[in-house]
Structure formats: C-alpha cells, structure tokens
Design a protein around this motif. Structure first.
Motif, PDB file in Angstrom:
ATOM      1  N   ALA A  55      -9.976  10.857 -12.162  1.00 38.83           N
ATOM      2  CA  ALA A  55     -10.967  10.824 -11.076  1.00 38.83           C
ATOM      3  C   ALA A  55     -11.030   9.453 -10.398  1.00 38.83           C
ATOM      4  CB  ALA A  55     -12.348  11.190 -11.611  1.00 38.83           C
ATOM      5  N   LEU A  56     -10.601   8.407 -11.089  1.00 37.92           N
ATOM      6  CA  LEU A  56     -10.718   7.055 -10.531  1.00 37.92           C
ATOM      7  C   LEU A  56      -9.806   6.840  -9.320  1.00 37.92           C
ATOM      8  CD1 LEU A  56     -10.958   4.924 -13.793  1.00 37.92           C
ATOM      9  CD2 LEU A  56     -12.801   5.513 -12.206  1.00 37.92           C
ATOM     10  N   ASP A  59      -6.919  -1.727 -15.127  1.00 31.46           N
ATOM     11  CA  ASP A  59      -6.010  -0.993 -16.008  1.00 31.46           C
ATOM     12  C   ASP A  59      -5.064  -0.075 -15.239  1.00 31.46           C
ATOM     13  OD1 ASP A  59      -6.975  -2.152 -18.274  1.00 31.46           O
ATOM     14  OD2 ASP A  59      -8.313  -0.516 -18.795  1.00 31.46           O
ATOM     15  N   LEU A  60      -5.539   0.456 -14.143  1.00 28.99           N
ATOM     16  CA  LEU A  60      -4.754   1.422 -13.383  1.00 28.99           C
ATOM     17  C   LEU A  60      -4.330   0.814 -12.055  1.00 28.99           C
ATOM     18  CD1 LEU A  60      -7.123   4.434 -14.040  1.00 28.99           C
ATOM     19  CD2 LEU A  60      -4.935   4.007 -15.141  1.00 28.99           C
ATOM     20  N   ALA A  61      -3.038   0.701 -11.851  1.00 33.06           N
ATOM     21  CA  ALA A  61      -2.515   0.011 -10.669  1.00 33.06           C
ATOM     22  C   ALA A  61      -2.960   0.670  -9.372  1.00 33.06           C
ATOM     23  CB  ALA A  61      -0.997  -0.061 -10.745  1.00 33.06           C
ATOM     24  N   ALA A  62      -2.833   1.985  -9.262  1.00 30.49           N
ATOM     25  CA  ALA A  62      -3.191   2.663  -8.013  1.00 30.49           C
ATOM     26  C   ALA A  62      -4.685   2.529  -7.730  1.00 30.49           C
ATOM     27  CB  ALA A  62      -2.782   4.133  -8.057  1.00 30.49           C
ATOM     28  N   TYR A 115      -6.076   0.601  -4.350  1.00 32.91           N
ATOM     29  CA  TYR A 115      -6.976   1.212  -3.369  1.00 32.91           C
ATOM     30  C   TYR A 115      -8.300   0.453  -3.319  1.00 32.91           C
ATOM     31  CZ  TYR A 115      -3.723   5.147  -3.260  1.00 32.91           C
ATOM     32  OH  TYR A 115      -2.612   5.938  -3.129  1.00 32.91           O
ATOM     33  N   SER A 116      -8.781   0.020  -4.466  1.00 31.01           N
ATOM     34  CA  SER A 116     -10.038  -0.717  -4.512  1.00 31.01           C
ATOM     35  C   SER A 116      -9.930  -2.044  -3.771  1.00 31.01           C
ATOM     36  CB  SER A 116     -10.460  -0.970  -5.967  1.00 31.01           C
ATOM     37  OG  SER A 116     -10.758   0.250  -6.610  1.00 31.01           O
ATOM     38  N   MET A 117      -8.832  -2.779  -3.990  1.00 27.84           N
ATOM     39  CA  MET A 117      -8.707  -4.077  -3.318  1.00 27.84           C
ATOM     40  C   MET A 117      -8.558  -3.895  -1.807  1.00 27.84           C
ATOM     41  SD  MET A 117      -4.914  -5.543  -4.420  1.00 27.84           S
ATOM     42  CE  MET A 117      -5.010  -5.118  -6.139  1.00 27.84           C
ATOM     43  N   ARG A 118      -7.919  -2.821  -1.390  1.00 30.51           N
ATOM     44  CA  ARG A 118      -7.770  -2.571   0.053  1.00 30.51           C
ATOM     45  C   ARG A 118      -9.113  -2.177   0.680  1.00 30.51           C
ATOM     46  NH1 ARG A 118      -2.206  -0.697  -1.610  1.00 30.51           N
ATOM     47  NH2 ARG A 118      -0.848  -2.261  -0.651  1.00 30.51           N
ATOM     48  N   GLY A 157       3.877  -2.479  -8.542  1.00 31.82           N
ATOM     49  CA  GLY A 157       3.020  -1.968  -7.470  1.00 31.82           C
ATOM     50  C   GLY A 157       1.732  -2.745  -7.351  1.00 31.82           C
ATOM     51  N   TYR A 158       1.127  -3.066  -8.480  1.00 34.07           N
ATOM     52  CA  TYR A 158      -0.103  -3.853  -8.480  1.00 34.07           C
ATOM     53  C   TYR A 158       0.175  -5.241  -7.911  1.00 34.07           C
ATOM     54  CZ  TYR A 158      -4.268  -6.281 -10.125  1.00 34.07           C
ATOM     55  OH  TYR A 158      -5.420  -7.028 -10.173  1.00 34.07           O
TER      56      TYR A 158
END
Length: 177
Positions: free
Chosen positions: A85-86, A124-127, A131-134, A164-165
């Motif tokens: 869900a994240l 912990d999760l790259a994707a 998305y959060s940083m963007r 990717g991160y």
C-alpha cells in the motif's frame, strides 16, 4: 458496501491487466468509486492494498474523479503501513502535488508532507521513497522549509541503497540547487 464488488477487488492481482480491468470498471461504473475508496482507506481490511493499486491508476488518468476523496485519503495516509500500500499511496501523493487542476488545502498539504517525510526517513522501499521525495520537492516550491528538510535527508549516506533510489536522490538534489 456492495459484496459482489468487494469480491471483485479481493480476487484482483498485482498484474497490470487485473489492475487495468478494475480501473476501467470504475471508469464505466463511477458509482463504485465510493466502495473502492472505502476498501482502500480501511487499513484493517486485508485487501486495502489492492484497492490502493487501482486508485493509483485512476488518479494517474482521471484525478478529477478522486477529488471528493482527497481529504479522507490525507487523513488515512499515516495509517498505511504495509509495503504493497505504501508505493501506490506515495505515488498518489506525487500526482496530487503535481496536478495543477487540484488545489490542496493546508491540512492536506501538511498530511502529505508529514507522511512523505516519514516514508523518506524510513527509506526501506526505493519506489516509495522516490515518489515521496518527488512529492516533497513539489511542495517545497511553496514551503521553503520542506526543501531544507529534503536536502538534509537526501544528503545522508547512500551506501546500501538501490541504484533507483540513488538516481532519484541525485535528480532531486540537482533540482534543489
């Protein structure tokens, strides 16, 4: 809640065809969007992540359908905890912050900032982090302090992070200069 529709969500999979079929079902039957958001925002429901996958696709194509649910989404944001869900909820945050036709309230912006910072700290999760940083970068255009916080978080040690991160970090840092 329509039990037939709930079963349709419960039987869905992460495969793109399954998610697209469910997205298209909502486009044809928008009255079921209420049911979909009810499932997605109930983080105790074992299928809420599947509903989030579908909401992500709806927001990507037709954000205007999601507008009536933004406040409830933002109230629920801190409660999304499971990995499946994240990522979609972080991507919805990005869509909300980039969409020029959507005007977020101060409350909604605060919830997105708070949640995205927490997810970026967790990293912990790259994707999810990307998305959060963007999304934070978009809100940093309005709130200078967000950019400062973002710079601080992104200049941490990158060893052990996925390519990717690292790419997302370098891209955002370049934009922040």
């Amino acid at each position: 809640m329509n039990s037939e529709y709930y079963n349709q969500i419960a039987k869905s999979t992460a495969h793109r065809k399954s998610r697209d079929d469910n997205k298209n079902f909502i486009f044809l039957h928008p009255e079921h969007l209420v049911d979909l958001t009810e499932i997605a925002f109930n983080t105790q429901d074992k299928n809420h992540h599947k509903a989030c996958w579908i909401l992500e696709l709806i927001c990507e194509e037709r954000m205007e359908m999601f507008v009536p649910f933004i406040d409830d989404f933002c109230k629920t944001l801190p409660n999304f905890k499971i990995d499946p869900a994240l990522r979609p909820t972080s991507k919805i945050c990005l869509f909300l912050t980039k969409n020029k036709k959507v005007t977020l309230t101060e409350f909604q912006e605060e919830k997105i900032i708070e949640t995205c910072l927490d997810r970026l700290i967790d990293k912990d999760l790259a994707a999810t982090a990307a998305y959060s940083m963007r999304a934070l970068y978009q809100l940093g255009k309005k709130y200078d302090w967000v950019n400062e916080e973002l710079k601080m978080l992104l200049t941490r040690d990158l060893s052990g992070q996925s390519p990717g991160y690292c790419f997302a970090v370098k891209d955002i840092l370049k934009r922040l200069k």
